[in-house]
Scaffold this motif. Structure first.
Motif, PDB file in Angstrom:
ATOM      1  N   ALA A  78       0.826  -1.205   0.000  1.00  0.00           N
ATOM      2  CA  ALA A  78       0.000   0.000   0.000  1.00  0.00           C
ATOM      3  C   ALA A  78       0.861   1.255   0.000  1.00  0.00           C
ATOM      4  CB  ALA A  78      -0.928  -0.004   1.211  1.00  0.00           C
ATOM      5  N   GLY A  79       1.989   1.192   0.700  1.00  0.00           N
ATOM      6  CA  GLY A  79       2.891   2.331   0.708  1.00  0.00           C
ATOM      7  C   GLY A  79       3.452   2.649  -0.661  1.00  0.00           C
ATOM      8  N   ASP A  80       3.497   1.639  -1.521  1.00  0.00           N
ATOM      9  CA  ASP A  80       3.950   1.839  -2.907  1.00  0.00           C
ATOM     10  C   ASP A  80       2.810   2.250  -3.836  1.00  0.00           C
ATOM     11  OD1 ASP A  80       6.582   1.244  -2.301  1.00  0.00           O
ATOM     12  OD2 ASP A  80       6.349  -0.904  -2.716  1.00  0.00           O
ATOM     13  N   ALA A 112       0.550   4.611   4.556  1.00  0.00           N
ATOM     14  CA  ALA A 112      -0.423   3.536   4.371  1.00  0.00           C
ATOM     15  C   ALA A 112      -1.227   3.311   5.645  1.00  0.00           C
ATOM     16  CB  ALA A 112       0.277   2.239   3.962  1.00  0.00           C
ATOM     17  N   ALA A 113      -2.416   2.741   5.476  1.00  0.00           N
ATOM     18  CA  ALA A 113      -3.277   2.401   6.611  1.00  0.00           C
ATOM     19  C   ALA A 113      -3.756   0.968   6.471  1.00  0.00           C
ATOM     20  CB  ALA A 113      -4.470   3.347   6.680  1.00  0.00           C
ATOM     21  N   ALA A 154      -2.401   9.497   1.619  1.00  0.00           N
ATOM     22  CA  ALA A 154      -1.739  10.742   1.212  1.00  0.00           C
ATOM     23  C   ALA A 154      -1.454  11.623   2.423  1.00  0.00           C
ATOM     24  CB  ALA A 154      -2.606  11.499   0.211  1.00  0.00           C
ATOM     25  N   ASP A 155      -2.368  11.609   3.400  1.00  0.00           N
ATOM     26  CA  ASP A 155      -2.225  12.396   4.617  1.00  0.00           C
ATOM     27  C   ASP A 155      -2.700  11.530   5.779  1.00  0.00           C
ATOM     28  OD1 ASP A 155      -2.298  14.142   6.747  1.00  0.00           O
ATOM     29  OD2 ASP A 155      -3.297  15.762   5.659  1.00  0.00           O
ATOM     30  N   PHE A 156      -1.775  11.061   6.610  1.00  0.00           N
ATOM     31  CA  PHE A 156      -2.128  10.116   7.672  1.00  0.00           C
ATOM     32  C   PHE A 156      -3.062  10.717   8.724  1.00  0.00           C
ATOM     33  CE2 PHE A 156       1.427  12.366   9.517  1.00  0.00           C
ATOM     34  CZ  PHE A 156       1.137  12.418  10.874  1.00  0.00           C
TER      35      PHE A 156
END
Length: 235
Positions: free
Chosen positions: A23-25, A159-160, A92-94
């Protein structure tokens, strides 16, 4: 989409880290599986006076005690009929999107349970296992409620991970272990609040439940299935 279970609890937990890395990618990742037999304690449990006793009780009953970084109080997995699910999404914004992800996961599990023949309700009865705001319950014949789904969330910078537990079946041994553990921790627990898919008239086959939840989590997306290897190192 990851499918299957790694050879050990430690290797299996590393798969969740892999979901977050995917997800981070920039790509969502989904997994629904049957975790190894274990009892996962939350961070608040670890600070309680009866924590060591609770761990020993779990171990004596064949549930490997572990600590987890997401969720609240203790949850048990019997290794066969207890499912876990997880969906990792890019962030995009945690600082934003937490409520929306909870809503999406709750609605997804509602649809899955309805597909399985249940009538889920949002919320949970008092003194249930792993109490939390984001849960699904089913009504019993006497109009009381039993919890079948709990949902939690873990967020990092990019990522979440929205994850949870689904009880396909919950026999006396499973419920009794939770009762003994919660008693040792000094946390209120009513064994009558533990529900299950099968106990509510749904299927008893974990694979059927897994496939239904998996399909709802993936939704209309085209998913590539990646089997979980026996060993997977954390990135």
């Amino acid at each position: 989409m990851f499918r299957g279970r790694a050879a050990t609890i430690e290797a299996d937990r590393a798969v969740s880290d892999r979901l977050l890395s995917v997800a981070g990618d920039g790509e969502p990742a989904v997994r629904v599986w049957q975790p190894h037999r274990q009892l996962a304690f939350g961070r608040r449990d670890c600070r309680l006076e009866g924590y060591d006793t609770a761990r020993e009780i779990a171990r004596e009953r064949g549930f490997s005690p572990i600590e987890r970084g997401v969720g609240g109080r203790a949850v048990a997995y019997d290794g066969e009929t207890t499912l876990a699910f997880a969906r990792a999404d890019p962030v995009a914004d945690f600082r934003r999107g937490t409520d929306e992800r909870y809503e999406q996961a709750t609605a997804t599990l509602e649809r899955a349970l309805a597909e399985l023949g249940l009538e889920p309700r949002r919320g949970e009865p008092p003194e249930t296992f792993c109490p939390g705001t984001h849960s699904l319950s089913v009504a019993t014949t006497d109009s009381s409620e039993r919890k079948v789904v709990g949902i939690a969330q873990r967020v990092r910078q990019d990522a979440a991970l929205t994850a949870g537990i689904v009880l396909v079946e919950a026999d006396d041994e499973f419920v009794g272990t939770l009762e003994a553990v919660y008693d040792a921790l000094g946390v209120g627990f009513d064994p009558e609040t533990v529900g299950s898919v099968a106990g509510s008239g749904g299927p008893t086959d974990p694979d059927t439940v897994r496939a239904t939840i998996e399909a709802e989590l993936v939704s209309d997306a085209t998913a590539t299935v990646e089997p979980v290897p026996d060993r997977l190192e954390s990135p």
